[in-house]
Design a protein around this motif. Structure first.
Motif: not given
Length: 692
Positions: A31, A33-34, A70, A73, A96-99, A103-104, A407
């Motif tokens: 992952e 992360e942001s 995550g 954000v 938030g988890q950015v890929r 983002v999820s 994000p």
């Protein structure tokens, strides 16, 4: 990818980076992360006021690589942003988890919410109040939808398999309604609060032995506020359920653990059961920001009766009732730099606007109309589009809570082949066999796609809003429909491992499920595998589903002719320890993507689901040395008689709106050759060495 909220009772992502004690990890590059803060104000100017809640979603607060849920954000670093939306209560936190450009988003659930949605911050002239509620002209909403789990109490084949009780006689003591609440705790951290960790016991008798009666909550829980004790348990193979809640340092009411895995706090129950072991102290009265710590008792088939703790009404409701309740995660796969996203809790479910597809197709046979997003939006009075709407088409959901997040997209992870579907994905027809049903092949320079045994011309395939949308219907709702997407670039089995990955909504039944293949066959792999060796990682079966790795050697694969498998999941009546992972059904719901990773060499394979180490295979001649292909696959088989959908009541959306069609949201599909083996704790998750 997403929130590791096992104790939050929807495990929508990785539950911690390893199998225990830091000796295992998620796949490399799992992952990105942001984010730096939490949510802002809900109306007027978006501020940077932040509730820093790192860890509430299952992260450990230690090594940043373990923060699988995550980060906050916040929009605070962008300064004040004018919002045209009326103020509403805020979420306690949004992570938030950015890929790449997706983002999820995970969040603290809101009491009374029936669904959640995310969309881009609108301009003032797009906001409409028609006297009935708020609407946004031309808005594209991504909705959370419902999880698909059987409700409690759960009855299987006429027998009560899992029971749950919040009051009444529990082991000789009659609990009252007031005693459901043990005290008050917090869902977010603060300087005067102490995290309480939850872990799931690995002991053989500490979960239900009846396979369909597995939930996250059927595992016996252990709680500790001592990080050293947590680490010791992890090293013994306990499941890492993350931080359950925070307790105030000013707490004065002890919560005790007694015999029979029971938790209690009232004077009357202490007098009846004894002092027990004091685990932590909670507040004895409600305070601003505090939530009730609630309790019920669960009785899993063949497993140990135990109490379940849940922080807050929404978490208690999900844990106690299970069933079709909102997912606490939202996907936004098409981020733009500087974009502000609006996250809302809703008073009603997002409406179903038709079977959304990259391609418009009229109803044919048993299949309904396939409608494009543009067609669906055109039928809405304000041009609104609800992606993953799962409820009554007449539903008009209104927000009851709101937060804003900012994000930022990041670079995609580096792989030999990686497709994020942000650009148009166009293929041309190369072959068509019409035998009443269609076998259709399409290709471009980089990919080969095939649909098998589908209703004539009833298919859709293309990039939509940063995802690949795969839609089709099996012929007459009564044949073995399949989809395959293969890269024309090869991976190589040699030194190191081939690492293949894909994100997709993982939900499954015995007749519809996603797959990830590594094969020595050329595309179309389905047709050429008769003279090849193929590894098949697939989700399979209705709730709670299972994870399989199959090996096909010089033979065909079909829905009713499955290849021999390496049994990764614990058997129903196995007396071995429970592995440190949830039921895979807890990681899946329509519209909620989760990552599948398969690492393979000539004699070893590792599988991860949602970043969680799931299973290892150690077997000679697993794959031959040389070039191999990587394929994403999907199955839709005899859809009209799908037992989990037709003869059960826990998949109402599929039954009512998608019975004879398939739709998968696919993203971040790629692979690399010559990579190192992933970190793995072979003592806790030993490799399987035999086929069955």
């Amino acid at each position: 990818m997403s929130t590791s909220k096992m104790m939050r009772f929807l495990l929508v992502a990785a539950l911690g980076a390893g199998c225990g004690g830091g000796s295992g990890s998620s796949p490399p590059g799992h992952e990105t992360e942001s984010g730096t803060g939490a949510t802002g104000d809900t109306g007027g100017t978006i501020s940077g006021s932040v509730d820093s809640s790192s860890g509430v979603d299952g992260s450990t607060g230690d090594d940043p690589t373990e923060t699988t849920g995550g980060e906050d954000v916040s929009c605070g670093d962008l300064g004040g942003i004018e919002s045209p939306l009326a103020p509403l209560p805020e979420f306690a936190w949004v992570h938030g988890q950015v890929r790449g450009t997706g983002v999820s988003l995970s969040f603290e659930p809101v009491d009374g919410a029936r669904d959640y949605r995310v969309y881009t911050l609108p301009s003032a002239n797009a906001v409409v109040d028609d006297g009935q509620g708020q609407h946004i002209d031309g808005a594209i909403y991504r909705c959370a939808g419902d999880r698909m789990a059987p409700p409690l109490p759960y009855t299987q084949n006429g027998f009560l398999t899992v029971d749950a009780r919040s009051t009444g006689d529990i082991s000789g003591y009659v609990r009252s309604e007031e005693e459901i609440t043990l005290g008050w705790v917090f869902a977010t951290e603060a300087p005067d609060r102490v995290p309480v960790y939850q872990l799931g016991s690995p002991e053989s008798g500490h979960d239900g032995f009846c396979y369909a009666g597995h939930y996250a909550v059927t595992r016996v829980p252990f709680f500790t506020a001592d990080p050293a004790q947590r680490e010791a348990w992890l090293a013994e193979g306990y499941r890492d359920d993350g931080i359950a809640f925070w307790v105030s340092e000013a707490g004065t009411r002890p919560v005790r653990r007694g015999s029979g895995h029971l938790f209690y706090a009232s004077d009357a129950e202490v007098a009846a059961r004894g002092e027990g072991e004091v685990l932590f102290d909670v507040l004895d009265a409600e305070q601003d920001g505090a939530v009730p710590l609630m309790r019920f008792t669960i009785f899993p088939c063949g497993g140990a009766m135990h109490d379940v703790l849940a922080a807050g009404e929404a978490r208690f409701q999900r844990a106690f009732e299970q069933g079709n309740q909102p997912v606490w995660e939202l996907e936004w796969p098409d981020l733009e730099p500087g974009e502000v996203l609006v996250v809302e809790a809703l008073d009603a479910g997002c409406p179903f606007q038709g079977h959304l597809s990259a391609r418009s197709v009229p109803a044919t046979g048993f299949a309904q109309d396939f409608v494009t997003p543009e067609e669906a939006a055109a039928q809405s009075p304000y041009g609104e589009l609800f992606v993953n709407g799962q409820h009554d088409p007449a539903s008009d959901p209104q927000p009851i809570a709101r937060s804003f997040v900012c994000p930022e997209p990041v670079a995609n992870e580096s792989m030999d082949v990686f497709l994020d579907f942000d650009e148009p994905f166009e293929l041309e027809q190369t072959d068509l066999s019409d035998s009443g049903f269609w076998d259709l092949h399409l290709a471009n320079d980089d990919f080969f796609a095939s649909f098998y045994r589908i209703e004539p011309d009833v298919w859709g395939l293309g990039s939509v809003m940063g995802e690949l949308w795969v839609t089709y219907a099996d012929w007459g709702a009564d044949v073995n429909g399949r989809f395959r997407l293969t890269s024309t670039q090869h991976a190589s089995i040699g030194e190191g491992f081939v690492h293949a990955t894909v994100e997709v909504d993982l939900w499954s039944t015995g007749r519809r499920y996603p797959q990830l293949w590594i094969s020595s066959a050329e595309a179309p792999v389905q047709d050429n595998m008769i003279s090849a060796t193929t590894l098949n990682l697939q989700m399979f079966g209705g709730w709670p589903s299972r994870v399989e790795i199959q090996q096909c050697i010089d033979r065909f694969w079909d829905v009713n002719d499955q290849c021999p498998q390496f049994p990764l999941d614990r058997g129903e009546f196995d007396d071995g320890p429970w592995p440190p992972r949830p039921p895979v059904g807890e990681l899946s719901a329509p519209g909620m993507r989760m990552r599948m990773d398969l690492y393979a060499s000539a004699d070893r394979a590792y599988a991860f689901v949602g970043g969680i180490p799931w299973g290892c295979v150690d077997y000679p001649n697993l794959l031959p040395a040389g070039d191999v292909t990587v394929t994403y696959g999907d199955v839709l088989y005899h859809s009209g008689v799908d037992e989990s959908v037709v003869f059960s009541d826990y998949m109402p959306f599929i039954h009512d709106y998608q019975l004879t069609e398939s739709r998968r949201h696919v993203d971040n599909f790629g692979f690399s050759s010559g990579v190192d083996a992933p970190e793995w704790n072979h003592d806790i998750l030993p490799c399987v060495t035999a086929l069955e």
